[in-house]
Design a protein around this motif. Structure first.
Motif, short mmCIF file in Angstrom:
data_model
loop_
_atom_site.label_atom_id
_atom_site.label_comp_id
_atom_site.label_asym_id
_atom_site.label_seq_id
_atom_site.Cartn_x
_atom_site.Cartn_y
_atom_site.Cartn_z
N LEU A 162 15.50 -3.49 -14.26
CA LEU A 162 14.23 -2.99 -13.77
C LEU A 162 13.77 -3.78 -12.54
O LEU A 162 13.33 -3.19 -11.55
N LEU A 163 13.89 -5.09 -12.59
CA LEU A 163 13.49 -5.91 -11.45
C LEU A 163 14.35 -5.61 -10.23
O LEU A 163 13.84 -5.54 -9.11
N SER A 164 15.65 -5.40 -10.45
CA SER A 164 16.54 -5.05 -9.34
C SER A 164 16.09 -3.75 -8.68
O SER A 164 16.02 -3.65 -7.45
N THR A 165 15.76 -2.77 -9.49
CA THR A 165 15.31 -1.48 -8.97
C THR A 165 14.02 -1.64 -8.16
O THR A 165 13.89 -1.09 -7.06
N ALA A 201 6.81 6.00 -10.31
CA ALA A 201 8.21 6.28 -10.58
C ALA A 201 8.78 5.49 -11.76
O ALA A 201 9.65 6.00 -12.48
N PHE A 202 8.28 4.25 -11.97
CA PHE A 202 8.93 3.38 -12.95
C PHE A 202 8.02 2.78 -14.00
O PHE A 202 8.49 2.12 -14.93
N GLY A 203 6.69 2.94 -13.88
CA GLY A 203 5.80 2.50 -14.94
C GLY A 203 5.12 1.17 -14.71
O GLY A 203 5.27 0.53 -13.67
N GLU A 204 4.35 0.73 -15.73
CA GLU A 204 3.46 -0.42 -15.61
C GLU A 204 4.21 -1.74 -15.41
O GLU A 204 3.80 -2.58 -14.61
N GLN A 205 5.30 -1.96 -16.16
CA GLN A 205 6.03 -3.22 -16.02
C GLN A 205 6.62 -3.35 -14.61
O GLN A 205 6.56 -4.42 -14.00
N ALA A 206 7.15 -2.27 -14.11
CA ALA A 206 7.69 -2.27 -12.75
C ALA A 206 6.56 -2.53 -11.74
O ALA A 206 6.76 -3.26 -10.76
N PHE A 207 5.40 -1.96 -11.99
CA PHE A 207 4.26 -2.15 -11.10
C PHE A 207 3.84 -3.62 -11.07
O PHE A 207 3.47 -4.15 -10.01
N ASN A 243 0.80 -1.22 0.00
CA ASN A 243 0.00 0.00 0.00
C ASN A 243 0.83 1.27 0.00
O ASN A 243 0.30 2.37 -0.04
N TYR A 244 2.14 1.14 0.05
CA TYR A 244 3.05 2.29 -0.07
C TYR A 244 3.97 2.06 -1.27
O TYR A 244 4.09 2.89 -2.17
N GLY A 245 4.61 0.89 -1.29
CA GLY A 245 5.61 0.62 -2.31
C GLY A 245 5.04 0.50 -3.71
O GLY A 245 5.59 1.07 -4.66
N ALA A 246 3.94 -0.25 -3.87
CA ALA A 246 3.40 -0.47 -5.20
C ALA A 246 2.96 0.82 -5.90
O ALA A 246 3.32 1.06 -7.05
N PRO A 247 2.20 1.72 -5.23
CA PRO A 247 1.86 2.98 -5.89
C PRO A 247 3.09 3.83 -6.22
O PRO A 247 3.17 4.43 -7.30
N LEU A 248 4.07 3.86 -5.32
CA LEU A 248 5.29 4.63 -5.58
C LEU A 248 6.02 4.09 -6.80
O LEU A 248 6.45 4.85 -7.67
N ILE A 249 6.14 2.77 -6.88
CA ILE A 249 6.84 2.15 -8.01
C ILE A 249 6.09 2.39 -9.31
O ILE A 249 6.70 2.63 -10.36
N LEU A 250 4.77 2.36 -9.27
CA LEU A 250 3.97 2.64 -10.48
C LEU A 250 4.26 4.04 -11.00
O LEU A 250 4.53 4.22 -12.19
#
Length: 299
Positions: A244-247, A113-119, A104-111
């Protein structure tokens, strides 16, 4: 500055809504957290594993999550031995430092900051963490006041455990769920993220600053926000995950203590003041720490 304004602050406002709600009218946090723990999170776990076809990246995410958790458990054992913590303190510190707010914090931030694949990567990691928290986290919360066998029985009663097994089984057998039934499951799963965010804010509102154990809280905060991402970086190098996965994994692991862990500590009376205090401080300090991390990564 863009990440701070567009992502970190809006997420913080959701926490603030729960905080203000609890300040205005005293509610039973355990009742609300029980809904998330026993209904909403299992729905999210089932949906994710039912709809995710396994591939090598999924295998790496699972392997990373398992190794990271083992490392954190061993680190807390070492700290317990060096600093002579008692069993309740060890359980509280292990809960606070081993389980992060990847969903609930990390997933929205990653979306953002880094886009759909990262999400997509972040959601899989989030669900694995949710499963770990609802099983291993529950065991850790109970082991200081139960025998190992009793705590294990509590774990086996957690619906998230069976939701994961059913999700994998239905995916493997290619069971087709009627659209209206699947939509109902999806609605429950999607509700889990905002509900636990609000619950975290409610729990933070109940913390008394006068009772904070600053030495323990400082150690827990340092491990959660500083040591954890360094360990994550080392594991991504060891597993040779793609860039991307590492990030995604490093950023997800750098999140503050999970809201679900605060709920579990309340639900099972496992050092709730200590866990909530570390949750509070790591949540506040995560704004500058994540901002710095994102600058280092180069978003």
């Amino acid at each position: 500055m863009g990440v701070l304004i567009s992502t970190l602050i809006p997420i913080g406002l959701i926490f603030l809504s729960g905080f203000l709600l609890q300040k205005k009218q005293l509610l039973d946090v355990r009742s609300v957290s029980g809904v998330a723990l026993y209904i909403l999170t299992p729905a999210l776990v089932f949906r994710t594993f039912y709809t995710t076809e396994p591939d090598y990246d999924v295998f790496l995410i699972v392997l990373f999550a398992v190794i990271f958790l083992i490392v954190m458990l061993l680190l807390n054992k070492l700290l317990t031995w060096v600093l002579r913590w008692d069993a309740p303190t060890e359980s509280g510190m292990t809960l606070s430092t081993s389980f992060m707010n990847a969903g609930n914090y990390g997933a929205p931030l990653i979306l953002f900051a880094f886009g759909e694949q990262a999400f997509a990567y972040a959601v899989i990691f989030m669900v694995i963490q949710s499963f770990f928290m609802s099983t291993i986290g529950v065991y850790i919360a109970n082991r200081s006041n139960m025998t190992g066998a009793d705590a294990l029985r509590v774990v086996l009663k957690m619906p998230a455990f069976f939701a994961l097994l059913l999700g994998i089984l239905f995916q493997w057998l290619q069971v087709t769920i009627p659209p209206t039934y699947f939509d109902s499951i999806s609605m429950l799963g999607e509700a889990s993220i905002p509900v636990v965010m609000v619950v975290l804010g409610m729990q933070l509102a109940k913390i008394s600053l006068a009772s904070l154990e600053w030495k323990l809280i400082s150690i827990g905060t340092a491990v959660r926000l500083v040591v954890s991402p360094v360990i994550a970086w080392g594991l991504t190098e060891l597993l040779q995950t793609n860039d991307l996965l590492s990030t995604v994994l490093i950023v997800a692991v750098a999140m503050p203590t999970a809201a679900t862990i605060a709920m579990i500590s309340v639900e099972f009376h496992s050092s709730p003041d200590l866990v909530s205090s570390i949750t509070l401080l790591t949540t506040i300090l995560s704004v500058p720490s994540l901002w710095i991390l994102l600058l280092i990564i180069g978003t």
